[in-house]
Design a protein around this motif. Structure first.
Motif, PDB file in Angstrom:
ATOM      1  N   ALA A  95      50.397  55.215  75.935  1.00 50.01           N
ATOM      2  CA  ALA A  95      51.102  55.680  74.728  1.00 50.01           C
ATOM      3  C   ALA A  95      52.292  54.786  74.419  1.00 50.01           C
ATOM      4  CB  ALA A  95      51.549  57.127  74.924  1.00 50.01           C
ATOM      5  N   LYS A  96      52.971  54.296  75.466  1.00 50.92           N
ATOM      6  CA  LYS A  96      54.110  53.395  75.250  1.00 50.92           C
ATOM      7  C   LYS A  96      53.646  52.097  74.593  1.00 50.92           C
ATOM      8  CE  LYS A  96      56.980  53.102  78.666  1.00 50.92           C
ATOM      9  NZ  LYS A  96      57.585  52.704  79.964  1.00 50.92           N
ATOM     10  N   SER A  97      52.491  51.597  75.009  1.00 49.39           N
ATOM     11  CA  SER A  97      51.937  50.396  74.394  1.00 49.39           C
ATOM     12  C   SER A  97      51.592  50.634  72.933  1.00 49.39           C
ATOM     13  CB  SER A  97      50.692  49.941  75.165  1.00 49.39           C
ATOM     14  OG  SER A  97      51.010  49.638  76.506  1.00 49.39           O
ATOM     15  N   GLY A  98      51.133  51.860  72.629  1.00 47.97           N
ATOM     16  CA  GLY A  98      50.843  52.207  71.237  1.00 47.97           C
ATOM     17  C   GLY A  98      52.082  52.141  70.367  1.00 47.97           C
ATOM     18  N   VAL A  99      53.227  52.546  70.910  1.00 51.26           N
ATOM     19  CA  VAL A  99      54.487  52.455  70.159  1.00 51.26           C
ATOM     20  C   VAL A  99      54.833  51.002  69.891  1.00 51.26           C
ATOM     21  CG1 VAL A  99      56.959  52.935  70.228  1.00 51.26           C
ATOM     22  CG2 VAL A  99      55.344  54.645  71.069  1.00 51.26           C
ATOM     23  N   THR A 167      56.157  55.237  59.307  1.00 55.09           N
ATOM     24  CA  THR A 167      55.589  56.557  59.596  1.00 55.09           C
ATOM     25  C   THR A 167      54.604  56.479  60.756  1.00 55.09           C
ATOM     26  OG1 THR A 167      55.822  57.201  57.273  1.00 55.09           O
ATOM     27  CG2 THR A 167      54.319  58.506  58.623  1.00 55.09           C
ATOM     28  N   GLU A 168      53.775  55.435  60.765  1.00 52.87           N
ATOM     29  CA  GLU A 168      52.831  55.259  61.867  1.00 52.87           C
ATOM     30  C   GLU A 168      53.568  55.046  63.191  1.00 52.87           C
ATOM     31  OE1 GLU A 168      50.389  52.023  60.680  1.00 52.87           O
ATOM     32  OE2 GLU A 168      49.103  53.238  59.375  1.00 52.87           O
ATOM     33  N   LYS A 169      54.688  54.308  63.143  1.00 46.47           N
ATOM     34  CA  LYS A 169      55.470  54.104  64.366  1.00 46.47           C
ATOM     35  C   LYS A 169      56.078  55.418  64.852  1.00 46.47           C
ATOM     36  CE  LYS A 169      59.673  53.010  64.875  1.00 46.47           C
ATOM     37  NZ  LYS A 169      61.027  52.450  64.837  1.00 46.47           N
ATOM     38  N   GLU A 170      56.602  56.219  63.917  1.00 46.24           N
ATOM     39  CA  GLU A 170      57.178  57.518  64.290  1.00 46.24           C
ATOM     40  C   GLU A 170      56.119  58.430  64.902  1.00 46.24           C
ATOM     41  OE1 GLU A 170      58.990  59.103  60.813  1.00 46.24           O
ATOM     42  OE2 GLU A 170      60.521  57.532  60.678  1.00 46.24           O
ATOM     43  N   SER A 171      54.901  58.357  64.375  1.00 43.41           N
ATOM     44  CA  SER A 171      53.803  59.145  64.939  1.00 43.41           C
ATOM     45  C   SER A 171      53.496  58.688  66.366  1.00 43.41           C
ATOM     46  CB  SER A 171      52.556  59.021  64.066  1.00 43.41           C
ATOM     47  OG  SER A 171      51.450  59.655  64.670  1.00 43.41           O
ATOM     48  N   ALA A 172      53.482  57.380  66.577  1.00 39.22           N
ATOM     49  CA  ALA A 172      53.214  56.850  67.918  1.00 39.22           C
ATOM     50  C   ALA A 172      54.317  57.261  68.895  1.00 39.22           C
ATOM     51  CB  ALA A 172      53.089  55.328  67.871  1.00 39.22           C
ATOM     52  N   VAL A 173      55.567  57.276  68.416  1.00 46.07           N
ATOM     53  CA  VAL A 173      56.683  57.699  69.272  1.00 46.07           C
ATOM     54  C   VAL A 173      56.526  59.169  69.645  1.00 46.07           C
ATOM     55  CG1 VAL A 173      59.166  58.123  69.334  1.00 46.07           C
ATOM     56  CG2 VAL A 173      58.300  55.968  68.423  1.00 46.07           C
ATOM     57  N   LEU A 315      51.961  68.223  67.237  1.00 48.09           N
ATOM     58  CA  LEU A 315      51.976  68.730  65.858  1.00 48.09           C
ATOM     59  C   LEU A 315      52.788  67.806  64.965  1.00 48.09           C
ATOM     60  CD1 LEU A 315      51.385  70.882  63.730  1.00 48.09           C
ATOM     61  CD2 LEU A 315      53.360  72.172  64.588  1.00 48.09           C
ATOM     62  N   LYS A 316      53.937  67.362  65.450  1.00 49.53           N
ATOM     63  CA  LYS A 316      54.763  66.427  64.682  1.00 49.53           C
ATOM     64  C   LYS A 316      54.009  65.119  64.431  1.00 49.53           C
ATOM     65  CE  LYS A 316      59.133  63.873  64.878  1.00 49.53           C
ATOM     66  NZ  LYS A 316      60.356  63.599  65.690  1.00 49.53           N
ATOM     67  N   ALA A 317      53.331  64.613  65.483  1.00 50.17           N
ATOM     68  CA  ALA A 317      52.570  63.369  65.331  1.00 50.17           C
ATOM     69  C   ALA A 317      51.445  63.532  64.318  1.00 50.17           C
ATOM     70  CB  ALA A 317      52.011  62.935  66.686  1.00 50.17           C
ATOM     71  N   SER A 318      50.772  64.681  64.331  1.00 50.09           N
ATOM     72  CA  SER A 318      49.668  64.908  63.392  1.00 50.09           C
ATOM     73  C   SER A 318      50.168  64.988  61.960  1.00 50.09           C
ATOM     74  CB  SER A 318      48.909  66.184  63.769  1.00 50.09           C
ATOM     75  OG  SER A 318      49.726  67.328  63.603  1.00 50.09           O
TER      76      SER A 318
END
Length: 485
Positions: A95-99, A167-173, A315-318
């Motif tokens: 998940a960290k790599s995804g961020v 927004t995509e970065k915030e979702s990954a975080v 839920l926040k990520a979705s």
């Protein structure tokens, strides 16, 4: 006339760009969701009692909650070696790599490269005819075939005009943080499992001691029955009954020994190691007093339980995924640039500024026709958002019910344990009375057997009650969000 044509051309380009923006900006609306379960969470776990928000055992570190040094050592080993925990830690790294990947898309991409090529244009083409009549320098015609050597930097950058990439970065975080909470939930579950299995192992140890004591009692009863048979005070039937009861007790002993071996290996599996003896002290098990558990108020579960926080972050990520998918309908602006040296001979690359080449392009593009893929991605993200809400609500509801049920269980198991203690004491006394009467031929052997069986069952159940008493306190501690700090 040329000025009018240029003006018309500009108007056409402007109209096309405007229609492109307007057509691509028609994005569907996301489903509006409302979290009623969270808003309607009760004020107390038990309407008949008021809980103190300042006292909550879920915030107590596990090293303070568990006082048995052998159990603390087992938990420490499990936290280092448990495979499920180690797998979860790798999920955090993923998940960290995804961020980092999402964050990287916000910055320009720059690459360096060199290249070489050779081209031969047909003589009777516009390019070939032009090359044939062109001189590089006075007296030097254009080479045929024409080489091409280049070296330079290429850059591309998508301008985040709609904050889609942010927004995509915030979702990954948010997803990364949810994996951290998932790790905390695994920690909490692991500590609970180790403690529960440890108490079950101690209970089996004490049950083994009881069955061994019962075997000695049966052996003495068998000897008495044989003596009475010789004295014609008892029959062969009484002897056989005591022999059968003794054999049954010895068989039960081996069953418990097998259960102890399996329970030790269950603990070893949690500790991520091969079978080996579990260090423990069984003598003080029955006198162990469970720690007092303070539940706090239900709303504190939202902050204390890792599984609830994990579901909330998912839920926040979705929601952010829906927002990012919606912005796919908007046009994107991408800038690309090239800067380097280019010439048909390597020796000419150093001749500047003639060999310098550059290119700068800005492109605004958006979907106009056949948006089915984008619509499908948006609908998928929207459905996952609703699904994440239901998962969050279910987690909150289950957490509340867990605590409510375990609070009731703690009270009832305490009462059960007290009554079983009274039953055991009474049956122990009845055994002595029955044995005395049997020696004096005033009681039947069946009365002795029944009293001994009842006493054995009561002691076994008393040990199980103590184990449940200790395990229930561990379970409610975990249900309050304890164990991962």
């Amino acid at each position: 006339m040329n000025m009018m044509e240029n003006s018309k051309t500009k108007n056409i380009i402007t109209a096309i760009a405007l229609s492109l923006v307007l057509a691509s900006c028609k994005a569907p609306m996301a489903t509006v969701i409302k979290d009623e379960v969270k808003e309607n969470i009760p004020q107390n776990f038990n309407q008949e009692e008021q809980q103190d928000a300042n006292n909550n055992s879920g915030t107590t570190p596990w090293r303070q909650f568990f006082t048995d040094p052998n159990l603390v050592t087992l938990i420490e080993t499990a936290l280092k070696n448990n495979q499920e925990l180690l797998i979860t830690l790798q999920e955090i790294e993923i998940a960290k790599s995804g961020v980092l990947a999402k964050k990287g898309r916000l910055s320009p991409t720059v690459s360096a490269g060199v290249g070489a090529g050779l081209k031969k244009a047909g003589r009777y083409t516009s390019e070939g005819a032009g090359d044939a009549t062109t001189q590089i320098e006075p007296g030097k015609e254009m080479p045929d075939p024409l080489g091409n050597f280049e070296a330079g930097l290429n850059a591309s950058w998508e301008i985040d005009i709609w904050k889609k990439l942010r927004t995509e970065k915030e979702s990954a975080v948010a997803h990364y943080l949810s994996t951290v909470e998932g790790k905390n939930f695994v920690l909490s579950n692991l500590i609970e499992e180790v403690a529960d299995n440890y108490y079950e192992l101690l209970a089996l140890d004490n049950q083994l001691d009881i069955i061994q004591q019962y075997i000695k009692l049966q052996q003495r009863a068998l000897e008495i029955s044989k003596i009475q048979k010789e004295a014609a005070a008892a029959t062969e039937l009484a002897v056989k009954k005591f022999e059968a009861e003794l054999a049954k007790s010895k068989a039960a002993e081996y069953t418990i020994r097998q259960q102890i071996t399996e329970k030790e290996n269950e603990i070893n599996a949690l500790l991520g190691r091969y079978p080996q003896p579990i260090v423990r002290t069984k003598e003080n098990f029955m006198s162990t007093i469970p720690p007092t558990v303070y539940t706090g108020i239900p709303s504190q579960l939202l902050a204390n339980r890792p599984d609830i926080k994990q579901a909330e972050l998912e839920l926040k990520a979705s929601k952010l995924d829906v927002e990012a998918a919606r912005k796919e309908f908007y046009p994107s602006l991408e800038i690309s640039a090239t800067l380097g040296l280019e010439a048909f001979k390597p020796s000419y690359l150093v001749k500047m500024p003639e060999s310098i080449a550059y290119n700068l392009v800005g492109e605004l593009a958006g979907p106009l026709i056949n948006k089915s893929a984008i619509k499908a991605n948006f609908q998928t993200a929207d459905a996952k958002q609703v699904q994440a809400l239901y998962e969050y609500d279910k987690t909150i509801l289950n957490a509340y019910l867990d605590v409510a049920n375990l609070m009731s269980k703690v009270k009832n198991i305490d009462q059960y344990y007290q009554l079983k203690s009274q039953e055991t004491k009474a049956l122990d006394q009845s055994i002595d009375i029955a044995n005395q009467l049997f020696r004096n031929s005033r009681a039947d052997y069946l009365e002795v057997l029944l009293n001994q069986r009842d006493a054995l069952d009561a002691k076994m159940e008393l040990i199980e009650a103590k184990q449940k008493q200790l395990s229930t306190v561990v379970d409610i501690y975990k249900s309050l969000g304890g164990g991962w700090k």
